[in-house]
Design a protein around this motif. Structure first.
Motif, PDB file in Angstrom:
ATOM      1  N   CYS A  95      54.464  -8.309 -45.549  1.00  0.00           N
ATOM      2  CA  CYS A  95      55.931  -8.224 -45.549  1.00  0.00           C
ATOM      3  C   CYS A  95      56.558  -9.213 -46.519  1.00  0.00           C
ATOM      4  O   CYS A  95      57.706  -9.033 -46.940  1.00  0.00           O
ATOM      5  CB  CYS A  95      56.458  -8.466 -44.136  1.00  0.00           C
ATOM      6  SG  CYS A  95      56.020  -7.166 -42.952  1.00  0.00           S
ATOM      7  N   GLY A  96      55.820 -10.270 -46.858  1.00  0.00           N
ATOM      8  CA  GLY A  96      56.349 -11.259 -47.795  1.00  0.00           C
ATOM      9  C   GLY A  96      56.142 -10.905 -49.252  1.00  0.00           C
ATOM     10  O   GLY A  96      56.628 -11.622 -50.131  1.00  0.00           O
ATOM     11  N   ILE A  97      55.445  -9.804 -49.533  1.00  0.00           N
ATOM     12  CA  ILE A  97      55.228  -9.375 -50.920  1.00  0.00           C
ATOM     13  C   ILE A  97      56.513  -8.737 -51.447  1.00  0.00           C
ATOM     14  O   ILE A  97      57.117  -7.899 -50.775  1.00  0.00           O
ATOM     15  CB  ILE A  97      54.058  -8.380 -51.011  1.00  0.00           C
ATOM     16  CG1 ILE A  97      52.778  -9.006 -50.459  1.00  0.00           C
ATOM     17  CG2 ILE A  97      53.847  -7.934 -52.459  1.00  0.00           C
ATOM     18  CD1 ILE A  97      51.614  -8.039 -50.377  1.00  0.00           C
ATOM     19  N   SER A  98      56.938  -9.133 -52.622  1.00  0.00           N
ATOM     20  CA  SER A  98      58.166  -8.597 -53.203  1.00  0.00           C
ATOM     21  C   SER A  98      58.052  -7.089 -53.439  1.00  0.00           C
ATOM     22  O   SER A  98      57.026  -6.597 -53.935  1.00  0.00           O
ATOM     23  CB  SER A  98      58.465  -9.313 -54.525  1.00  0.00           C
ATOM     24  OG  SER A  98      59.608  -8.749 -55.148  1.00  0.00           O
ATOM     25  N   THR A  99      59.099  -6.376 -53.086  1.00  0.00           N
ATOM     26  CA  THR A  99      59.120  -4.917 -53.275  1.00  0.00           C
ATOM     27  C   THR A  99      59.208  -4.536 -54.755  1.00  0.00           C
ATOM     28  O   THR A  99      58.943  -3.377 -55.100  1.00  0.00           O
ATOM     29  CB  THR A  99      60.307  -4.313 -52.525  1.00  0.00           C
ATOM     30  OG1 THR A  99      61.526  -4.930 -52.977  1.00  0.00           O
ATOM     31  CG2 THR A  99      60.168  -4.541 -51.017  1.00  0.00           C
TER      32      THR A  99
END
Length: 307
Positions: A189-193
């Motif tokens: 969830c912390g990976i940039s979209t």
């Protein structure tokens, strides 16, 4: 850098609120982590209750020799290492796969429900798990009842140790996979979209996005969890190997790890010295294993090293 003396007083005056917040944790850490380390001396003494800890005579490494002089020393060490290597491998692959699956669920309510269901076994004690296993695996349990309905013969799980490596591995992963997957899901969830958006514009498939974006982003966490797990390579989950097979002697060829052996020896002989020696041995080997694993990671990829 924090210096003692005048520099320490200056920092304390400036950040006294932070020191005050840290005080309870430091006190608990001292009493429950550092103060008990004084008990290490028991492993090098011929301890008896009349003379006490300080009055008992020193015996050097005799307790360690007694620990590994038994006929079962190689068997229990082999079992402990074998199970832990499998647990480390499966504990790295399966939670990541489950986290990737959770990440693909687009309905927030469904995702929360599935995560809750997967993490619930982690909160069950091994005593409860042993009763669940007994209800399933007993001679008159659920599995044998189904086999009878199908016209098959009963399987005597609690008499044959050959079934238990698979049972213990399955139960261990079922109990812990949900908790571990949540940790990896938080990293996902912390990976940039923006990375995924750029990959979609370049025509990358879902598998390519996972392989080239998600997994490399999870690599630091995977390395840290693996190094920490290697530190417990000579330790075993006592509840799993003692409670789950009900400590039955006929299952020892598949269930008696170092921890179970030491506990049984302590119960039958009251040998505190050997128990202390086993604990010191496990801690020392675990510490060295962490150092070696971190050194290897540092040479391969210094950025992902633990320290």
């Amino acid at each position: 850098m924090l210096h003692f003396g005048q520099g320490f007083r200056k920092e304390f005056k400036k950040h006294w609120q932070l020191f005050l917040l840290a005080t309870p944790g430091v006190i608990l850490l001292f009493f429950f982590a550092y103060l008990p380390m004084f008990g290490i001396v028991i492993a090098f003494k011929s301890y008896n209750y009349m003379q006490g800890l300080l009055g008992s005579p020193w015996c050097g490494f005799d307790n360690f020799k007694f620990l590994f002089a038994s006929n079962t020393a190689w068997q229990i060490t082999k079992l402990t290492l074998g199970y832990n290597f499998l647990f480390i491998l499966l504990g790295l692959v399966l939670p990541v796969m489950l986290a990737l699956a959770f990440n693909e669920i687009r309905r927030p309510l469904a995702s929360k429900i599935y995560q809750t269901i997967s993490i619930m076994p982690n909160f069950l004690s091994w005593v409860i798990m042993s009763y669940i296993g007994l209800a399933l695996l007993n001679n008159n349990g659920f599995i044998n009842s189904v086999l009878h309905m199908l016209g098959k013969e009963s399987v005597y799980f609690y008499s044959d140790p050959n079934y238990w490596p698979a049972i213990l591995i399955l139960v261990s992963q079922w109990k812990g996979i949900g908790y571990s997957s949540v940790v990896y899901l938080a990293c996902i969830c912390g990976i940039s979209t923006e990375y995924y958006e750029a990959a979609i514009l370049d025509g990358a498939s879902k598998w390519q996005q996972i392989w080239y974006i998600t997994l490399p982003s999870l690599k630091p966490m995977m390395v840290i969890t693996t190094i920490m797990a290697l530190g417990h390579i000579f330790n075993s989950d006592f509840g799993l190997f003692y409670q789950m097979p009900l400590n039955l002697g006929q299952l020892y060829p598949a269930t008696e790890t170092i921890d179970v052996y030491v506990y049984n020896a302590l119960q039958s002989m009251g040998n505190v010295n050997m128990s202390a020696a086993a604990s010191v041995f496990q801690s020392a080997v675990g510490f060295v294993t962490i150092l070696l694993a971190n050194a290897a990671i540092r040479k391969i990829d210094n950025e992902n090293a633990l320290f």
